[in-house]
Design a protein around this motif. Structure first.
Motif, PDB file in Angstrom:
ATOM      1  N   ASP A   1      11.540   9.249 -19.506  1.00 46.10           N
ATOM      2  CA  ASP A   1      12.768   9.718 -18.973  1.00 46.10           C
ATOM      3  C   ASP A   1      12.640  10.848 -17.906  1.00 46.10           C
ATOM      4  OD1 ASP A   1      15.334  10.130 -18.015  1.00 46.10           O
ATOM      5  OD2 ASP A   1      16.084  10.583 -20.134  1.00 46.10           O
ATOM      6  N   PHE A   2      12.192  10.595 -16.714  1.00 45.20           N
ATOM      7  CA  PHE A   2      11.943  11.589 -15.576  1.00 45.20           C
ATOM      8  C   PHE A   2      13.100  11.445 -14.597  1.00 45.20           C
ATOM      9  CE2 PHE A   2       7.820  11.521 -17.990  1.00 45.20           C
ATOM     10  CZ  PHE A   2       7.782  12.838 -18.161  1.00 45.20           C
ATOM     11  N   ARG A   3      14.197  10.855 -14.773  1.00 46.01           N
ATOM     12  CA  ARG A   3      15.133  10.558 -13.694  1.00 46.01           C
ATOM     13  C   ARG A   3      15.441  11.895 -12.572  1.00 46.01           C
ATOM     14  NH1 ARG A   3      19.987   8.450 -17.104  1.00 46.01           N
ATOM     15  NH2 ARG A   3      19.074   9.922 -18.461  1.00 46.01           N
ATOM     16  N   ASP A   4      15.598  13.099 -13.316  1.00 44.05           N
ATOM     17  CA  ASP A   4      15.937  14.146 -12.302  1.00 44.05           C
ATOM     18  C   ASP A   4      14.738  14.692 -11.795  1.00 44.05           C
ATOM     19  OD1 ASP A   4      18.548  14.108 -13.770  1.00 44.05           O
ATOM     20  OD2 ASP A   4      18.019  15.372 -15.407  1.00 44.05           O
ATOM     21  N   LYS A   5      13.381  14.577 -12.246  1.00 43.96           N
ATOM     22  CA  LYS A   5      12.096  15.193 -11.554  1.00 43.96           C
ATOM     23  C   LYS A   5      12.023  14.134 -10.761  1.00 43.96           C
ATOM     24  CE  LYS A   5       8.084  17.471 -12.896  1.00 43.96           C
ATOM     25  NZ  LYS A   5       7.180  18.006 -13.859  1.00 43.96           N
TER      26      LYS A   5
ATOM     27  N   ALA B   1       0.802  -1.255  -0.034  1.00 44.51           N
ATOM     28  CA  ALA B   1       0.090  -0.081   0.159  1.00 44.51           C
ATOM     29  C   ALA B   1       0.764   1.168   0.051  1.00 44.51           C
ATOM     30  CB  ALA B   1      -0.771   0.238   1.359  1.00 44.51           C
ATOM     31  N   ASP B   2       1.913   1.346   1.091  1.00 49.04           N
ATOM     32  CA  ASP B   2       2.889   2.352   0.644  1.00 49.04           C
ATOM     33  C   ASP B   2       3.409   2.491  -0.570  1.00 49.04           C
ATOM     34  OD1 ASP B   2       2.222   3.217   3.525  1.00 49.04           O
ATOM     35  OD2 ASP B   2       3.778   1.754   4.215  1.00 49.04           O
ATOM     36  N   LEU B   3       3.848   1.349  -1.174  1.00 54.21           N
ATOM     37  CA  LEU B   3       4.670   1.482  -2.379  1.00 54.21           C
ATOM     38  C   LEU B   3       3.640   2.232  -3.557  1.00 54.21           C
ATOM     39  CD1 LEU B   3       6.897   0.773  -4.411  1.00 54.21           C
ATOM     40  CD2 LEU B   3       5.711  -1.430  -4.573  1.00 54.21           C
ATOM     41  N   GLN B   4       2.325   1.569  -3.457  1.00 54.69           N
ATOM     42  CA  GLN B   4       1.451   2.176  -4.239  1.00 54.69           C
ATOM     43  C   GLN B   4       1.271   3.846  -4.091  1.00 54.69           C
ATOM     44  OE1 GLN B   4      -0.232   0.672  -6.865  1.00 54.69           O
ATOM     45  NE2 GLN B   4       0.591  -1.330  -6.272  1.00 54.69           N
ATOM     46  N   THR B   5       1.280   4.279  -3.003  1.00 55.12           N
ATOM     47  CA  THR B   5       1.022   5.587  -2.397  1.00 55.12           C
ATOM     48  C   THR B   5       2.145   6.296  -3.003  1.00 55.12           C
ATOM     49  OG1 THR B   5      -0.063   4.997  -0.496  1.00 55.12           O
ATOM     50  CG2 THR B   5       0.912   7.314  -0.756  1.00 55.12           C
ATOM     51  N   LEU B   6       3.618   5.794  -2.998  1.00 49.99           N
ATOM     52  CA  LEU B   6       4.682   6.362  -3.530  1.00 49.99           C
ATOM     53  C   LEU B   6       4.806   6.613  -5.074  1.00 49.99           C
ATOM     54  CD1 LEU B   6       7.574   7.955  -3.053  1.00 49.99           C
ATOM     55  CD2 LEU B   6       8.511   5.362  -3.023  1.00 49.99           C
ATOM     56  N   GLY B   7       4.275   5.600  -5.549  1.00 51.63           N
ATOM     57  CA  GLY B   7       4.010   5.394  -7.246  1.00 51.63           C
ATOM     58  C   GLY B   7       2.989   6.573  -7.649  1.00 51.63           C
TER      59      GLY B   7
ATOM     60  N   LYS C   1       3.853   9.451 -10.303  1.00 49.85           N
ATOM     61  CA  LYS C   1       3.259   9.496 -11.326  1.00 49.85           C
ATOM     62  C   LYS C   1       2.318  10.752 -11.688  1.00 49.85           C
ATOM     63  CE  LYS C   1       1.370   5.525 -10.976  1.00 49.85           C
ATOM     64  NZ  LYS C   1       0.324   4.396 -11.123  1.00 49.85           N
ATOM     65  N   THR C   2       1.961  11.464 -10.500  1.00 49.86           N
ATOM     66  CA  THR C   2       1.055  12.788 -10.597  1.00 49.86           C
ATOM     67  C   THR C   2       2.149  13.924 -10.777  1.00 49.86           C
ATOM     68  OG1 THR C   2      -0.467  11.628  -8.822  1.00 49.86           O
ATOM     69  CG2 THR C   2      -0.504  14.054  -9.234  1.00 49.86           C
ATOM     70  N   LYS C   3       3.222  13.926 -10.062  1.00 52.24           N
ATOM     71  CA  LYS C   3       4.110  14.792 -10.164  1.00 52.24           C
ATOM     72  C   LYS C   3       4.661  15.040 -11.523  1.00 52.24           C
ATOM     73  CE  LYS C   3       4.266  16.511  -5.961  1.00 52.24           C
ATOM     74  NZ  LYS C   3       4.006  17.899  -5.478  1.00 52.24           N
ATOM     75  N   CYS C   4       5.094  14.017 -12.117  1.00 55.94           N
ATOM     76  CA  CYS C   4       5.691  13.886 -13.558  1.00 55.94           C
ATOM     77  C   CYS C   4       4.358  13.814 -14.535  1.00 55.94           C
ATOM     78  CB  CYS C   4       6.290  12.673 -13.789  1.00 55.94           C
ATOM     79  SG  CYS C   4       7.726  12.329 -12.941  1.00 55.94           S
ATOM     80  N   GLY C   5       3.190  13.626 -14.157  1.00 55.70           N
ATOM     81  CA  GLY C   5       2.067  13.626 -15.267  1.00 55.70           C
ATOM     82  C   GLY C   5       2.152  12.661 -16.306  1.00 55.70           C
ATOM     83  N   VAL C   6       2.509  11.359 -15.991  1.00 53.61           N
ATOM     84  CA  VAL C   6       2.693  10.337 -16.703  1.00 53.61           C
ATOM     85  C   VAL C   6       2.195   9.115 -16.347  1.00 53.61           C
ATOM     86  CG1 VAL C   6       4.451  11.274 -18.298  1.00 53.61           C
ATOM     87  CG2 VAL C   6       4.877   9.739 -16.154  1.00 53.61           C
ATOM     88  N   GLY C   7       1.924   7.935 -16.929  1.00 54.42           N
ATOM     89  CA  GLY C   7       1.458   6.664 -16.208  1.00 54.42           C
ATOM     90  C   GLY C   7       2.696   5.781 -15.940  1.00 54.42           C
ATOM     91  N   GLY C   8       2.420   4.873 -15.460  1.00 53.99           N
ATOM     92  CA  GLY C   8       3.391   3.775 -14.789  1.00 53.99           C
ATOM     93  C   GLY C   8       2.824   2.805 -13.744  1.00 53.99           C
ATOM     94  N   SER C   9       3.749   2.106 -13.152  1.00 57.57           N
ATOM     95  CA  SER C   9       2.939   1.133 -12.245  1.00 57.57           C
ATOM     96  C   SER C   9       3.822   1.122 -11.022  1.00 57.57           C
ATOM     97  CB  SER C   9       3.106  -0.243 -12.945  1.00 57.57           C
ATOM     98  OG  SER C   9       4.349  -0.676 -13.279  1.00 57.57           O
ATOM     99  N   ALA C  10       3.444   0.294  -9.818  1.00 55.90           N
ATOM    100  CA  ALA C  10       4.390   0.252  -8.621  1.00 55.90           C
ATOM    101  C   ALA C  10       3.873  -1.228  -8.147  1.00 55.90           C
ATOM    102  CB  ALA C  10       3.687   1.101  -7.745  1.00 55.90           C
ATOM    103  N   LYS C  11       4.928  -2.161  -8.331  1.00 54.95           N
ATOM    104  CA  LYS C  11       4.664  -3.454  -7.829  1.00 54.95           C
ATOM    105  C   LYS C  11       6.104  -4.048  -7.650  1.00 54.95           C
ATOM    106  CE  LYS C  11       3.514  -5.155 -12.539  1.00 54.95           C
ATOM    107  NZ  LYS C  11       2.937  -5.597 -13.580  1.00 54.95           N
ATOM    108  N   ASP C  12       6.149  -5.205  -6.769  1.00 55.79           N
ATOM    109  CA  ASP C  12       7.415  -5.831  -6.587  1.00 55.79           C
ATOM    110  C   ASP C  12       8.223  -5.051  -5.945  1.00 55.79           C
ATOM    111  OD1 ASP C  12       5.876  -8.164  -7.344  1.00 55.79           O
ATOM    112  OD2 ASP C  12       6.647  -7.835  -9.220  1.00 55.79           O
TER     113      ASP C  12
END
Length: 111
Positions: free
Chosen positions: A90-94, A61-67, A71-82
């Protein structure tokens, strides 16, 4: 009365009690103790670039919150698991900036 008793067929011990070997839920370390690595990854993704955050220790649940935050700060999609957060693009700096602002110990990894 059926229970999931893997590996136990029969016991002649009258005092036998079955113990589950299920791993306990990991507790989430505070952000100051997390050792996160931010890297760019293209493997197994059809040539697309993703920002990969690894090293998270804690509950799903905490991993999902961080993800969701990243994703919100970068304005893109993604996933959080494992134990990994994948942010599309490429949002490494942000991502590194957001993690440091939130109090996490994070650094860039890879080339």
């Amino acid at each position: 009365m059926k229970q999931n008793r893997t590996g136990v067929v029969y016991s002649t011990n009258p005092d036998f009690t079955y113990q589950n070997n299920e791993p306990a839920e990991a507790t989430t370390l505070p952000p100051q103790q997390q050792q996160l690595r931010v890297q760019l990854d293209k493997k197994q993704r059809g040539g697309k670039q993703v920002t990969l955050v690894t090293g998270f220790v804690g509950t799903e649940a905490d991993l999902q919150t961080l993800g969701k935050l990243l994703k919100t700060k970068c304005g893109v999609g993604g996933s959080a698991k494992d134990g990994e957060v994948v942010v599309q693009g490429d949002f490494r700096d942000k991502v590194l900036e957001v993690l440091l602002k939130e109090g996490y110990k994070a650094k860039k990894a890879g080339g």
